[in-house]
Enzyme design. Sequence first.
Site, mmCIF file in Angstrom:
data_model
loop_
_atom_site.group_PDB
_atom_site.id
_atom_site.type_symbol
_atom_site.label_atom_id
_atom_site.label_comp_id
_atom_site.label_asym_id
_atom_site.label_seq_id
_atom_site.Cartn_x
_atom_site.Cartn_y
_atom_site.Cartn_z
ATOM 1 N N HIS A 10 0.779 -1.357 -0.128
ATOM 2 C CA HIS A 10 -0.086 0.104 0.120
ATOM 3 C C HIS A 10 0.828 1.156 -0.017
ATOM 4 O O HIS A 10 2.027 1.335 -0.490
ATOM 5 C CB HIS A 10 -0.826 -0.066 1.122
ATOM 6 C CG HIS A 10 -1.646 -1.453 1.098
ATOM 7 N ND1 HIS A 10 -2.661 -1.829 0.260
ATOM 8 C CD2 HIS A 10 -1.342 -2.575 1.869
ATOM 9 C CE1 HIS A 10 -3.130 -2.948 0.713
ATOM 10 N NE2 HIS A 10 -2.249 -3.408 1.541
ATOM 11 N N GLU A 24 -2.357 0.412 7.707
ATOM 12 C CA GLU A 24 -1.347 -0.638 7.402
ATOM 13 C C GLU A 24 -0.107 -0.043 6.669
ATOM 14 O O GLU A 24 0.824 -0.707 6.683
ATOM 15 C CB GLU A 24 -2.205 -1.595 6.342
ATOM 16 C CG GLU A 24 -1.253 -2.770 5.758
ATOM 17 C CD GLU A 24 -2.126 -3.782 4.717
ATOM 18 O OE1 GLU A 24 -3.330 -3.357 4.657
ATOM 19 O OE2 GLU A 24 -1.572 -4.641 4.283
ATOM 20 N N HIS A 79 2.897 -7.057 4.491
ATOM 21 C CA HIS A 79 1.428 -6.476 4.667
ATOM 22 C C HIS A 79 0.990 -6.908 6.008
ATOM 23 O O HIS A 79 1.586 -7.601 6.826
ATOM 24 C CB HIS A 79 0.407 -7.264 3.812
ATOM 25 C CG HIS A 79 0.676 -6.845 2.222
ATOM 26 N ND1 HIS A 79 -0.220 -6.048 1.615
ATOM 27 C CD2 HIS A 79 1.464 -7.299 1.460
ATOM 28 C CE1 HIS A 79 0.086 -5.766 0.559
ATOM 29 N NE2 HIS A 79 1.047 -6.281 0.164
ATOM 30 N N GLU A 141 1.711 -11.607 5.925
ATOM 31 C CA GLU A 141 0.640 -10.947 6.563
ATOM 32 C C GLU A 141 1.000 -10.966 8.255
ATOM 33 O O GLU A 141 0.716 -11.915 8.907
ATOM 34 C CB GLU A 141 -0.822 -11.492 6.389
ATOM 35 C CG GLU A 141 -0.879 -11.481 4.815
ATOM 36 C CD GLU A 141 -2.002 -10.107 4.573
ATOM 37 O OE1 GLU A 141 -1.583 -9.303 5.403
ATOM 38 O OE2 GLU A 141 -2.458 -10.047 3.719
#
Length: 229
Positions: A10, A24, A79, A141
């Site tokens: 992102h 995030e 992430h 993640e």
Amino acid sequence: MVKIFIDPGHGGSDTGALGNGLKEKDLTLTIATNVRSILLTEYNDVSILMSRMSDETVTLTQRTDAANTWGADYFLSIHINAGGGTGYEDYVYPGTTAPTTTYQTNMHNEIMKLITLTDRGRKSANFHVLRESHMPAILTENGFIDTSSDAALLKSASHLDKVARGHVNGLVKNFNLTKKVTATYHTVVSGDTVYALSIQYGSTVQQIKDWNKLDSKYTIIVGQVLRVK
Ligand SMILES: [Zn+2]
């Protein structure tokens, strides 16, 4: 030279997941820049390219194009999860074989060794960065931003350091990275009493026997300096 492409998920107008006052895009950049600086400071023969170094908008295609053009040996996408679960998991492209799967196992194990999040396992998914990258790739993640216990860890600098260190340790295992020599500097003058000299290579301490090689790069344990140039 091992070329590692690090992709903080992102950024810019794409905040990624939000929760518990966290974004995030900020967490992924913190972890990624930490991984980069540890590798460059402590390890030999590793080259890093980041998909972004700040809070900027980068498309998924721009990310994989950058890694492919550069000819990365590994694509590491970082992430933070969301959706109400808890724990750590990582992904490779479905049906991928070794070395990608071996690399995933190493990354997974080294990260889990250092963090206290629940182990959600090694997984696969048809994500753009895994599908369009032309080299072994992984997407990690690192906990759920919208789960209060995970978010509490994500607010802790020492937890984020462990996450970064776990990623580094996985990369070290995957690519057999070697540690830089750590020299300890002492100032000695003629007549100082020392008993032995050593130099440290990673965790290995080598004894220096040739007293004529004495210079300020060596750690003085004990002995006598007969001559200092
Ligand atoms: Zn994400």
